[in-house]
Design a protein around this motif. Structure first.
Motif, PDB file in Angstrom:
ATOM      1  N   GLN A  16      37.418 -49.498 -53.088  1.00 62.18           N
ATOM      2  CA  GLN A  16      38.247 -48.481 -53.716  1.00 62.18           C
ATOM      3  C   GLN A  16      39.544 -49.085 -54.252  1.00 62.18           C
ATOM      4  O   GLN A  16      40.034 -48.686 -55.323  1.00 62.18           O
ATOM      5  N   ASP A  17      40.113 -50.054 -53.542  1.00 63.45           N
ATOM      6  CA  ASP A  17      41.310 -50.738 -54.034  1.00 63.45           C
ATOM      7  C   ASP A  17      41.020 -51.436 -55.368  1.00 63.45           C
ATOM      8  O   ASP A  17      41.847 -51.418 -56.289  1.00 63.45           O
ATOM      9  N   LYS A  52      40.824 -48.779 -58.142  1.00 59.21           N
ATOM     10  CA  LYS A  52      42.155 -48.282 -58.515  1.00 59.21           C
ATOM     11  C   LYS A  52      42.929 -49.316 -59.319  1.00 59.21           C
ATOM     12  O   LYS A  52      43.754 -48.966 -60.163  1.00 59.21           O
ATOM     13  N   ARG A  67      41.154 -43.919 -42.798  1.00 63.34           N
ATOM     14  CA  ARG A  67      42.121 -44.591 -43.665  1.00 63.34           C
ATOM     15  C   ARG A  67      41.773 -46.067 -43.840  1.00 63.34           C
ATOM     16  O   ARG A  67      41.039 -46.648 -43.033  1.00 63.34           O
ATOM     17  N   ASN A  68      42.343 -46.656 -44.866  1.00 64.14           N
ATOM     18  CA  ASN A  68      42.231 -48.093 -45.105  1.00 64.14           C
ATOM     19  C   ASN A  68      42.880 -48.833 -43.940  1.00 64.14           C
ATOM     20  O   ASN A  68      44.065 -48.647 -43.659  1.00 64.14           O
ATOM     21  N   TRP A 107      49.455 -45.479 -42.049  1.00 59.82           N
ATOM     22  CA  TRP A 107      49.707 -44.854 -43.338  1.00 59.82           C
ATOM     23  C   TRP A 107      48.744 -45.341 -44.409  1.00 59.82           C
ATOM     24  O   TRP A 107      48.946 -45.086 -45.593  1.00 59.82           O
ATOM     25  N   LEU A 113      45.847 -45.763 -47.076  1.00 62.26           N
ATOM     26  CA  LEU A 113      45.320 -44.734 -47.982  1.00 62.26           C
ATOM     27  C   LEU A 113      44.015 -44.149 -47.441  1.00 62.26           C
ATOM     28  O   LEU A 113      43.167 -44.878 -46.915  1.00 62.26           O
ATOM     29  N   GLU A 167      44.086 -36.246 -51.456  1.00 62.45           N
ATOM     30  CA  GLU A 167      43.616 -36.849 -52.706  1.00 62.45           C
ATOM     31  C   GLU A 167      42.206 -37.421 -52.554  1.00 62.45           C
ATOM     32  O   GLU A 167      41.918 -38.548 -52.950  1.00 62.45           O
ATOM     33  N   GLN A 168      41.374 -36.605 -51.949  1.00 61.43           N
ATOM     34  CA  GLN A 168      39.977 -36.990 -51.754  1.00 61.43           C
ATOM     35  C   GLN A 168      39.093 -36.090 -52.611  1.00 61.43           C
ATOM     36  O   GLN A 168      38.913 -34.905 -52.296  1.00 61.43           O
TER      37      GLN A 168
END
Length: 686
Positions: free
Chosen positions: A59-60, A63, A233-234, A260, A262, A285-286
């Motif tokens: 996903q990184d 993006k 989360r990541n 924290w 993403l 934001e999913q």
């Protein structure tokens, strides 16, 4: 081969197939019911880590606008879509299997009930449990203009609560929204009293009990809906090691930042209220990274459930007691035994206590001058750490290489590092940019006016807990060549040292890959001259493109290659003109297959190696890894027996097909289940 088919299997898709093999064990009616429940838990835990690390990384890339295809032909966006589809299918199968296992457990008198199914006496007891134990630790978190959306921790279970004022209906105006965390400090399953004249053991889930009493947290409001959900989360650490003045401090900061990370996955229960689902999707934001679950979220609780029950031994695997290695049974002097002959250990069939005793004996022996050891993953109550601290306190030179970047064990390793430093150990955190994954202990002992080195090398971590659950190999030796290489290895890790010409070891990241390539090329040469040529390699994963290409070359030269790879395998076996001489099997069974063993026929002058390294890019290029030869002919035969036992498995082995699918090995030979066969130690230990 098919022109549209890549010569390589994608690493992440191969991992999904591995987790599906774990799920097959949960589905297999030949496994005891509580063991099937454990496999369901493992599937969930595996998927959590996969999502928080591998999928998060993909996903990184998306993006960042990265579109380049990997060597298997996938772009990040294309791979992500394929992974989501495969994973969604697997989760659906997992919950179908869960319901099947629950039906089987119910027939055995182990029943999960809904709150509505409890009788008045049972309700009274669980209600008392709620007010005495659960209610005091609950915290309602309202979401409105004055109270922003709270930080949701990764992989924790939450309840999304929709509320109205008094008799308000959900259609009159926008409802109120709140979140309640299901406390992970409490056991997820609660046993309720048995019914009259019933021998059944009944349980309810903690989140259902909280839902029953949700109004106690929101006085003056009417509950519209209560729906469980979970966020992943990541969890990948991003460290600036070169710029960090204190690596330990930098990792502690990153661990705090991990909270924290993403969001990469949102799981929610089937039929969740649309308003709550939309609220979560917008706030987190999913969009497409969501999974609707038809059952309780996070089945990893089944591991503790299955392990907590007593009196249901018929629903578990027969107990296998680890035996103390017979070589050390009748002696108080382990060093004398090792001086006489090398000793091989096969865990979990042989006890890890022998390794702990070796270090403790060294700590207490006045003739021992120094102990050096690598620690990657250590258990919560490690006897090894206590022994190292004792050695330092008694004045010995103790050097411990603690890998702070061992994923998800960072906090524990930081604690151990501090404890060892306080005891007087010289603690080293490895080399910048490289994880220290080698498993080695060096003991320097004064004997008759000279120094002798005793070495233990292993394929698994120095962890007494996982040594009961993983299959691993350990070697004790005082061979002078191995001893010299061991000293050189620690010197390279802890100090400044020019490149060393290894006499026995293969060491990543500089020497291991060339050494392996040389061993494979030697088999090619034997095959070219008409001699028998054979390679057997056992490991966890194979994904390094150059290594796969080298194996393809060897196959085409006529080398017979047999690979025992539990997890990821990016090589396609059995493809004409590419890999027709390569066979790949995977064994998924009671214990996690974790040992790395390499065999090379070498024209009849056979060589066998133990290693800490899988054949992955990270192991061969970004880690300090170790491969050690086994010089003792008898122990080489023992390791060959273990490899052949794996190759002969026709109960829990699956064979990789050229299309990337795995099929169970079916033969007309007598049934052989290698892990159960191995418990009969004389079979493999000559």
């Amino acid at each position: 081969m098919n022109k549209t088919l890549s010569p390589y299997v994608n690493r992440d898709l191969s991992w999904v197939e591995f987790n599906r093999r774990v799920l097959e064990e949960a589905h297999d009616p030949g496994n005891p019911l509580l063991e099937r429940a454990k496999f369901l838990a493992i599937v969930s835990s595996n998927l959590d880590e996969f999502m928080s690390v591998r999928v998060a990384g993909i996903q990184d890339q998306i993006k960042a606008g990265y579109t380049k295809r990997d060597f298997t032909g996938y772009s990040p966006a294309g791979l992500w879509k394929r992974l989501m589809k495969r994973t969604d299918q697997m989760v659906g199968d997992q919950y179908r299997t869960y319901r099947e296992v629950l039906r089987g457990l119910a027939k055995e008198g182990l029943c999960f009930r809904g709150i509505a199914e409890l009788n008045p006496h049972q309700l009274k007891v669980v209600d008392e449990y709620f007010f005495d134990i659960v209610f005091p630790v609950l915290t309602p978190m309202a979401v409105d203009q004055s109270r922003p959306f709270p930080l949701l921790h990764s992989k924790e279970l939450y309840l999304a609560v929709l509320l109205g004022r008094d008799a308000q209906t959900e259609l009159e105006e926008e409802p109120f929204f709140a979140i309640v965390q299901v406390p992970s400090i409490l056991q997820r399953f609660i046993q309720v009293p048995g019914r009259v004249n019933s021998k059944k053991h009944e349980f309810v889930l903690l989140e259902e009990l909280i839902e029953r009493h949700i109004n106690t947290l929101f006085n003056g409001y009417t509950t519209i809906a209560v729906d469980p959900f979970r966020l992943t989360r990541n969890a990948d650490l991003t460290l600036n090691e070169e710029g960090a003045e204190d690596l330990l401090e930098e990792i502690e900061k990153e661990l705090r930042r991990r909270r924290w990370g993403l969001p990469v996955r949102l799981e929610y229960c089937k039929d969740m209220h649309p308003y709550s689902l939309q609220m979560l999707k917008e706030e987190l934001e999913q969009g497409e990274n969501t999974f609707e679950i038809d059952g309780p979220l996070d089945l990893s609780f089944l591991m503790r459930f299955a392990g907590s029950l007593e009196g249901y031994e018929h629903l578990k695997y027969p107990r296998i007691e680890s035996v103390y290695p017979h070589e050390f049974e009748e002696t108080d002097d382990m060093f004398a035994v090792i001086r006489q002959e090398d000793v091989l250990l096969y865990h979990p069939y042989e006890s890890f206590d022998a390794v702990s005793d070796f270090v403790m004996d060294a700590a207490q022996d006045p003739n021992v001058l120094a102990i050096k050891m690598t620690l990657y993953r250590v258990s919560g109550q490690s006897a090894l750490v206590q022994a190292l601290a004792l050695a330092a306190e008694s004045g010995k030179q103790v050097t411990v290489v603690v890998e702070l970047k061992a994923r998800f064990d960072e906090e524990r390793n930081i604690a151990w590092a501090r404890q060892l430093e306080k005891a007087g150990c010289h603690v080293v955190y490895g080399l910048v940019g490289l994880k220290t994954h080698a498993k080695i202990t060096l003991v320097v002992r004064r004997e008759q006016g000279m120094l002798r080195r005793y070495v233990h090398v292993g394929t698994g971590n120095y962890n007494d807990s996982t040594a009961k659950l993983y299959t691993d190999i350990g070697l004790f030796t005082c061979h002078p060549v191995i001893g010299a290489d061991a000293s050189a290895l620690f010197n390279e890790i802890t100090g400044y040292s020019s490149p060393y010409e290894w006499k026995a070891f293969g060491v990543a990241p500089t020497d291991l890959k060339p050494k392996l390539f040389g061993l494979i090329d030697r088999e090619k040469t034997h095959a070219a001259s008409g001699q028998p040529a054979r390679i057997i390699a056992k490991m966890n994963s194979l994904s390094h493109q150059e290594m796969i290409d080298k194996l393809y070359e060897a196959s085409n030269a006529g080398v017979q290659i047999e690979l025992i790879i539990r997890g990821v395998c990016c090589l396609r076996p059995g493809v004409p003109g590419l890999s027709e001489n390569i066979r790949v099997i995977s064994i998924v069974d009671r214990f996690l297959e974790h040992s790395r063993i390499m065999y090379f026929h070498n024209g009849g002058e056979e060589e066998v190696y133990l290693s800490s390294a899988d054949w992955m890019t990270r192991n061969l290029t970004r880690r300090i890894e170790l491969m050690s030869p086994v010089f003792n002919p008898r122990l080489r035969d023992t390791l060959k027996n273990i490899l052949q036992m794996n190759l002969d498995d026709n109960q829990k082995a699956r064979e990789l097909q050229s299309n990337g699918n795995y099929e169970r090995v079916v033969t007309d030979r007598e049934p052989l289940r290698s892990q159960f066969h191995a418990s009969n130690i004389p079979i493999w230990k000559n």
